[in-house]
Enzyme design. Structure first.
Site, PDB file in Angstrom:
ATOM      1  N   ASP A 257      49.565  53.497  42.945  1.00 21.23           N
ATOM      2  CA  ASP A 257      48.166  53.395  42.508  1.00 21.23           C
ATOM      3  C   ASP A 257      47.544  54.793  42.501  1.00 21.23           C
ATOM      4  OD1 ASP A 257      45.353  52.938  42.346  1.00 21.23           O
ATOM      5  OD2 ASP A 257      45.630  50.934  43.191  1.00 21.23           O
TER       6      ASP A 257
ATOM      7  N   HIS B 207      47.960  50.463  40.056  1.00 21.42           N
ATOM      8  CA  HIS B 207      46.713  49.714  40.154  1.00 21.42           C
ATOM      9  C   HIS B 207      46.680  48.612  39.098  1.00 21.42           C
ATOM     10  CE1 HIS B 207      42.606  49.322  41.638  1.00 21.42           C
ATOM     11  NE2 HIS B 207      42.234  49.081  40.390  1.00 21.42           N
TER      12      HIS B 207
ATOM     13  N   CYS C 141      40.716  44.576  42.550  1.00 19.82           N
ATOM     14  CA  CYS C 141      40.062  45.853  42.269  1.00 19.82           C
ATOM     15  C   CYS C 141      38.713  45.897  43.018  1.00 19.82           C
ATOM     16  CB  CYS C 141      39.926  46.018  40.753  1.00 19.82           C
ATOM     17  SG  CYS C 141      39.242  47.575  40.164  1.00 19.82           S
TER      18      CYS C 141
END
Length: 223
Positions: A164, A191, A117
């Site tokens: 995502d 994600h 991330c």
């Protein structure tokens, strides 16, 4: 297996972190860069797992410049707090903290960086801007497309989820066009697909990405 550590950045800032060392001689060092949830239970587990595979893993507490000892969950409150803390820290300061972690991991041999991330973006930027790395792996880094013109100085691979909601596939294609030398892998997942404490965890995609990542580390850290 792991322990809390202290790190000192080039500007004198003292930050915390977590380090897990393998039994016996390490195969190399890894800097594990957090998501926007701090060095939480999951990131400590990631370090422990890499240590069990033979790597000395160091996870810097990237939020310490804004707030110490951050350990957030994956609910809305955790997301909101993480976004606020990330926005309070300058990118150049974050990279100083990553560099301090690279330096700390050098005792284990060659050093790689892996981030998730926010950490995925920082791993990419570390490969382009910092010293002492042998390779880099970025998982679903949302800032990479905006920095696509920066060229990593070491072998770098990237992982993205095709579903995502925060990183459209158009961004991934932009990165591919700008950085054709990179190996970029995509998965039928969203994600955070590699975090087994998130609702978006996808076991098959996680295992596939981990297999690629470990082969990459073996090639670049152990030889």
């Amino acid at each position: 297996m792991g322990q809390t550590i202290g790190l000192k950045a080039s500007d004198g800032f003292l930050l915390g972190g977590y380090r897990a060392d393998p039994q016996g001689k390490p195969k190399g060092g890894l800097v594990v860069i957090q998501e926007i949830f701090g060095v939480n239970h999951h990131i400590r587990n990631v370090c422990d797992r890499f240590a069990a595979l033979g790597y000395a893993a160091v996870a810097p507490a990237m939020f310490d410049r804004a707030k110490a000892d951050v350990d957030l969950g994956y609910d809305k409150a955790g997301i909101d707090e993480g976004v606020k803390l990330r926005a309070a820290i300058k990118l150049e300061d974050s990279l100083k903290d990553v560099q301090a972690s690279i330096d700390a991991a050098k005792s284990a041999g060659k050093v790689g960086v892996v981030g998730y991330c926010w950490g995925g973006s920082l791993a990419f930027l570390a490969a382009a801007r910092l010293s002492g790395l042998a390779c880099a792996v970025g998982y679903y880094g949302g800032m990479i497309a905006a920095h696509k013109d920066e060229k990593p100085k070491v072998p770098t691979i990237l992982h993205f989820g095709e579903q995502d909601n925060g990183i459209p596939m158009s961004d991934v294609e932009t990165i591919k066009a700008a950085r054709p030398e990179l190996k970029i892998y995509t998965y039928a997942a969203g994600h955070g697909f590699s975090c087994d404490e998130r609702g978006s965890f996808d076991a098959a995609s996680h295992e596939q990405a981990l297999k690629v990542t470990l082969a990459f580390f073996k090639e670049n850290l152990e030889n």
